[in-house]
Design an enzyme around this catalytic site. Sequence first.
Site, short mmCIF file in Angstrom:
data_model
loop_
_atom_site.label_atom_id
_atom_site.label_comp_id
_atom_site.label_asym_id
_atom_site.label_seq_id
_atom_site.Cartn_x
_atom_site.Cartn_y
_atom_site.Cartn_z
N GLU A 87 12.51 -1.35 5.67
CA GLU A 87 12.70 -2.74 5.26
C GLU A 87 11.39 -3.54 5.36
OE1 GLU A 87 15.24 -3.38 3.68
OE2 GLU A 87 16.42 -1.64 4.30
N HIS A 103 5.96 -5.82 0.20
CA HIS A 103 5.95 -5.97 -1.26
C HIS A 103 6.10 -7.45 -1.63
CE1 HIS A 103 7.40 -3.74 -5.18
NE2 HIS A 103 6.24 -4.35 -5.34
#
Length: 678
Positions: A470, A476
């Site tokens: 995660e 990202h």
Amino acid sequence: MNPLLNEYSTPRETLPFDRCRNAHYRPAIDEGIRRQENEIKAIAGNPQAPTFENTIVALERSGKLLKTVSSAFFTVLDAESDDEMMDIAQDITVRLTDFRNDIYQNETLFARIKSVRDRHAAAPLRTEDARLLRQTFDAFADHGAHLAPDRKAHFRRLSTDLSRLMLDFEQHALRDRNRYELHLTDERDLAGLPAGLREAAAAEAGERSREGWVFTLSEPSYRPFMQHADNRALREQMYRARLNVGNHDDELDNKDVIRRIVNTRLEMAQLLGYENHAEYALRDSMARTSAQVYALLRRLLEAYRPVAVDEYAAVRDFAREVENRQADLMPWDWEYYSEKLKDRRFGVNDEMTRPYFELERTAQGIFDLATQLYGITFRENRAIPVYHAEVRPYEVFDRDGKYLAVLYADFFPRRGKQSGAWMNGVTTQHRDGDGVDHRPHVLIVMNFTRPTATKPSLLACSEVRTFLHEFGHALHGILSDVTYESLAGTNVVQDFVELPSQIMENWLDEEAFLDRIAAHCLTGEKIPSELVQSLIRASNFNAGYACCRQAGFGLLDMAWHMLTAPFDGSVADFEAQARADADVLPPASGTLFSTDFGHIFSGGYAAGYYGYKWAETLDADAFSVFKAAGIFDRAVAASFRENILSKGGTDDPGLLYRRFRGQEPTIDALLRRNGIAV
């Protein structure tokens, strides 16, 4: 008086979660809709000729309030819900779906968008602008903008029905999981269970005003129970409860919901001219076609299934040896005997390693890994409002001290929280019309082992892996550097989005990383080298089974969405047939996975679950570059940041990957990593 409708005087203009009440969301969303309606009218009614700026960019930048309020609502709905919130969600979901259809089926607006597209067919835009233009046009087409009026109205009804059904599926599963408990009062039933799990179960019982111990279907309770409980009958009871969420033929049953979801998706896809939902969903993916998806899954099964069969035989034979039982190994036996066999072979198990993965130190170690690779740092700021006292807010800064993002971390299970783990962008990075860079606010949510009265939160290796996964999604979002919000961060095609998350998991199997983050929670001593080596040697234990299991989920997902005619059959029979080529364990009659398969029925992975395996081939191939240069190599990390993490969906994902890797990806690195090939 509504905190969602005022300027936020919070650090970094974060959402005022602490002041938001259930009653605030509906009026705030209504106001957000009203404002965007006016913006859409202005765009569609603009007397000037349609241009990229006055139509595509104007549409992209509309609805700021609605995006913010909707994000706040669905963040809390997934992580800290209650019955009132779920009821509100029913109304809000329909309201948002109807409004989305108002936009996408606005004929005047679509005509302007089509005009811009036609104009730039011969006068190409810069890459990011071209991606936004194509994505905008496709979004309208995918919502029936080009359909005849009667078919457009039918599509609209179907999309509203689908939104309701997906929400029903999610809420049924959450409520059904929450209503189950295994309440034990005889200490003999606890045989084999580690002390920490017993203590947590006693605390859970106390919170429910019960004597004894209570075990639930939350991951920190369920998984260690299945690994360690000597009482086989209780393991079977827990397994059947977990594999029957949403399958009790009552008001929370999901079988008919599944039928209606897949039939609605099929009808919508066929209205748009596709044979089935999978064809519709895959048109803008790296795989492109169902044939490519099946080719990947078949190749994986050809390589991994023989290994998985041998793994099953080894665990079964071990079980027969230690208990002199000749019967087949059933699914509720798998975790129990696998954990014991792993311990025998490698001298390691989750309970041995937990003391070395205390949550606070592990979190800092993962943050330090990001510092080592990308130069970013994390600073906790308790002045940032949160929706629950357990949520940890951090400010993130770049190497030069420039502010990058806010990261929220929500670690522990609660009754109002969905199971599993996820990341979402509370707000998403973008640049406005003045070029100002608006940095993202990112949330990662897990369901980790809670601290007890005598112990801090101590993580199993699988939980550390989930954290890394995660956190990769979070990076990202955090490192996004694009112009348009809808192309930022994780807004990429489904089979590419797992690359940044899954590549982070690789560091857990590296001695140099483990040596940095793992230290005993009481003594502070580093994890012993021999234990590290055991962990690394055990990293491929039952890798064949794990691959087949994931491939089976991919096959099941594809089967549901390759339907070309309405389905009205047995969900159980359909599931059994769809997964048959991948199943390794004997079937457990009376159990069903589909009724709790939230990824595909209430999430965004319909005809996309294969993406985990698709991206796994990418992450293994990409990590081989780090391995060759050094797992902390900053030059490789800079290239990964520049070519993958910062780019979002601004370019073709295959091209982005080749820019980083220098060549097309292959499956070879994955086979080598898992010990399937040399």
